[in-house]
Scaffold this active site. Structure first.
Site, PDB file in Angstrom:
ATOM      1  N   CYS A  54      -1.566   2.390   6.084  1.00  0.00           N
ATOM      2  CA  CYS A  54      -0.142   1.974   5.686  1.00  0.00           C
ATOM      3  C   CYS A  54       0.718   1.275   7.506  1.00  0.00           C
ATOM      4  CB  CYS A  54       1.053   2.987   5.325  1.00  0.00           C
ATOM      5  SG  CYS A  54       0.773   3.262   3.371  1.00  0.00           S
ATOM      6  N   SER A  75       9.120   5.922  16.066  1.00  0.00           N
ATOM      7  CA  SER A  75       8.627   4.885  16.665  1.00  0.00           C
ATOM      8  C   SER A  75       8.324   4.547  18.202  1.00  0.00           C
ATOM      9  CB  SER A  75       7.332   3.772  15.743  1.00  0.00           C
ATOM     10  OG  SER A  75       7.131   4.191  14.872  1.00  0.00           O
ATOM     11  N   LEU A  76       7.908   5.498  18.756  1.00  0.00           N
ATOM     12  CA  LEU A  76       8.844   4.837  20.331  1.00  0.00           C
ATOM     13  C   LEU A  76       7.173   4.679  20.864  1.00  0.00           C
ATOM     14  CD1 LEU A  76      11.241   5.741  22.281  1.00  0.00           C
ATOM     15  CD2 LEU A  76       9.858   8.131  23.144  1.00  0.00           C
ATOM     16  N   HIS A  77       6.710   5.084  21.382  1.00  0.00           N
ATOM     17  CA  HIS A  77       5.559   4.833  22.342  1.00  0.00           C
ATOM     18  C   HIS A  77       5.600   4.248  23.868  1.00  0.00           C
ATOM     19  CE1 HIS A  77       4.159   4.800  17.736  1.00  0.00           C
ATOM     20  NE2 HIS A  77       4.376   3.723  17.226  1.00  0.00           N
ATOM     21  N   CYS A  82       6.101  -7.433   7.044  1.00  0.00           N
ATOM     22  CA  CYS A  82       6.878  -6.664   7.918  1.00  0.00           C
ATOM     23  C   CYS A  82       7.202  -8.100   8.906  1.00  0.00           C
ATOM     24  CB  CYS A  82       6.520  -5.370   9.202  1.00  0.00           C
ATOM     25  SG  CYS A  82       8.048  -4.848   9.827  1.00  0.00           S
ATOM     26  N   CYS A 141       0.236  -3.097  15.152  1.00  0.00           N
ATOM     27  CA  CYS A 141       0.025  -2.649  13.872  1.00  0.00           C
ATOM     28  C   CYS A 141      -0.326  -3.876  13.570  1.00  0.00           C
ATOM     29  CB  CYS A 141       1.691  -2.301  13.467  1.00  0.00           C
ATOM     30  SG  CYS A 141       1.471  -2.148  12.145  1.00  0.00           S
ATOM     31  N   GLU A 178       0.660  -1.051   0.016  1.00  0.00           N
ATOM     32  CA  GLU A 178       0.068  -0.360   0.061  1.00  0.00           C
ATOM     33  C   GLU A 178       0.317   1.239  -0.203  1.00  0.00           C
ATOM     34  OE1 GLU A 178      -2.998  -0.011   3.177  1.00  0.00           O
ATOM     35  OE2 GLU A 178      -3.577  -1.462   2.328  1.00  0.00           O
ATOM     36  N   GLU A 206       9.576  -2.113   7.928  1.00  0.00           N
ATOM     37  CA  GLU A 206      10.860  -1.571   8.576  1.00  0.00           C
ATOM     38  C   GLU A 206      11.978  -1.087   8.043  1.00  0.00           C
ATOM     39  OE1 GLU A 206      12.955   0.469  10.102  1.00  0.00           O
ATOM     40  OE2 GLU A 206      11.776  -0.760  11.794  1.00  0.00           O
ATOM     41  N   CYS A 257       2.670   8.073   1.427  1.00  0.00           N
ATOM     42  CA  CYS A 257       3.626   7.576   2.849  1.00  0.00           C
ATOM     43  C   CYS A 257       3.899   5.943   1.906  1.00  0.00           C
ATOM     44  CB  CYS A 257       2.596   7.333   3.570  1.00  0.00           C
ATOM     45  SG  CYS A 257       2.409   6.133   4.914  1.00  0.00           S
ATOM     46  N   CYS A 269       5.614  -5.524  16.224  1.00  0.00           N
ATOM     47  CA  CYS A 269       4.073  -4.762  17.244  1.00  0.00           C
ATOM     48  C   CYS A 269       3.439  -4.886  16.977  1.00  0.00           C
ATOM     49  CB  CYS A 269       4.674  -2.673  15.595  1.00  0.00           C
ATOM     50  SG  CYS A 269       6.386  -2.116  15.249  1.00  0.00           S
ATOM     51  N   SER A 315      10.712   6.112   8.963  1.00  0.00           N
ATOM     52  CA  SER A 315      10.568   6.097   9.999  1.00  0.00           C
ATOM     53  C   SER A 315      10.884   4.631  10.790  1.00  0.00           C
ATOM     54  CB  SER A 315       8.859   6.231  10.020  1.00  0.00           C
ATOM     55  OG  SER A 315       8.514   5.479  11.200  1.00  0.00           O
TER      56      SER A 315
END
Length: 346
Positions: free
Chosen positions: A338, A219-221, A113, A120, A93, A165, A106, A117, A196
């Protein structure tokens, strides 16, 4: 039968050498290179200033593994989602995100992947393969054309926040960005590109050593190891202390501010300890924080936190001078995700 090589894997010099070897003029390589990258030719027949015989020779030796926009959906808010079919039938996508002043692409870097995560949608797909530089470039080219068609101006920004990634497909991503920013490609400024990552310390250091000119987002979160490992289990191998060291190294080498992508979830990181930890983490390296509205992928544990919780983050971060933006989800009516897509801009 010998499988033909994708001609876009050749450099301009290799193309020139190919023509010389086949008793033609070296400048033919320049012409073909322009057709492939600047003009985005999908077939050798498109190369109208090259003789039919030469086009036939190219057809006999090479292929152009271009993408095809299989389906395109337009949201009520103007977001455009492309389902992009690759030459081997796999699908990724890419998304066009418009605002009043810019359009952002994007793009994806992998089919699926390999990371895990838990929040996701893409993580539920196993990684099939890396995208080639031309396949990444084609996504950008397609969105640039859509930007011109629907919004009457060229694409202004690119974010590598789609499927995959990027730092686990590093070489191909770097080659794609090189062509995107080249005057022989799209001629975009690298300052308008953001890559990212979920946070792979050694690759962040490598980017710094390679003196890349694009921007970095992480991408910390969570800035608490235990919570981050719950959200992103692979991060057990990359503790925050290592990530911090890599980001400090990045800033020393590049002097480029980092963007932290941060979703606040109900019952996970919507507490004072999480706010305090992020505030502390933000003091290590100059940064800004994007608080992202979450698109739930099911009715499981990851649900959007309250406005009160988000405001607690905003108040605490602004108190130490960190710029905070809240990214509202885009394209909800077409499920334009995405991986996890929000209103992201480089």
């Amino acid at each position: 039968m010998i499988e033909k090589k994708d001609i876009r894997a050749l450099s301009k010099e290799e193309l020139r050498d190919f023509f010389v070897t086949n008793r033609d003029k070296a400048f033919r390589g320049n012409q073909v290179y322009e057709w492939l990258w600047s003009k985005g030719a999908h077939s050798f027949e498109d190369m109208t200033n090259i003789s039919k015989g030469t086009r036939g020779m190219l057809e006999a030796n090479f292929v152009i593994n271009h993408i095809k926009v299989d389906t395109m959906q337009r949201s009520e808010d103007g977001t455009v989602k492309n389902a992009v079919r690759l030459h081997d039938g796999l699908v990724v996508e890419s998304v066009l995100i418009p605002t009043e002043t810019r359009t952002t692409a994007c793009v994806s870097s992998q089919v699926g992947c390999s990371l895990d995560c838990n929040f996701c949608a893409t993580a539920r797909l196993k990684r099939m393969r890396n995208l080639e530089p031309g396949e990444i470039y084609d996504q950008v080219l397609a969105i640039d054309r859509e930007s011109r068609l629907y919004y009457n101006h060229p694409l202004s920004n690119i974010v590598f926040m789609g499927m995959g990634e990027p730092l686990m497909n590093y070489n191909n991503v770097i080659k794609a960005i090189s062509m995107i920013t080249s005057e022989e490609g799209l001629g975009m400024s690298p300052k308008r590109i953001m890559v990212s990552t979920s946070g792979i310390p050694k690759m962040i250091k490598k980017m710094a050593d390679d003196e890349v000119k694009f921007k970095l987002a992480v991408s910390l979160h969570s800035a608490i190891d235990e919570i981050r490992a719950r959200i992103m289990p692979f991060s057990k191998n990359f503790p925050l202390a290592d990530l911090r060291e890599a980001l400090e190294y990045w800033y020393r080498k590049t002097k480029s501010k980092i963007s932290y992508e941060y979703v606040v979830w109900k019952g996970i990181n919507d507490n004072k300890a999480s706010v305090d930890a992020l505030v502390k983490f933000c003091k290590y390296v100059p940064c800004k924080v994007n608080l992202i509205e979450y698109n739930p992928i099911d009715d499981g544990e990851f649900q959007q936190a309250s406005e009160e919780s988000i405001n607690a983050y905003i108040k605490a971060l602004e108190a130490i001078g960190v710029v905070v933006k809240v990214r509202r989800s885009r394209g909800k009516d077409i499920d334009a995700a995405c991986g996890q897509l929000a209103n992201k801009e480089a």
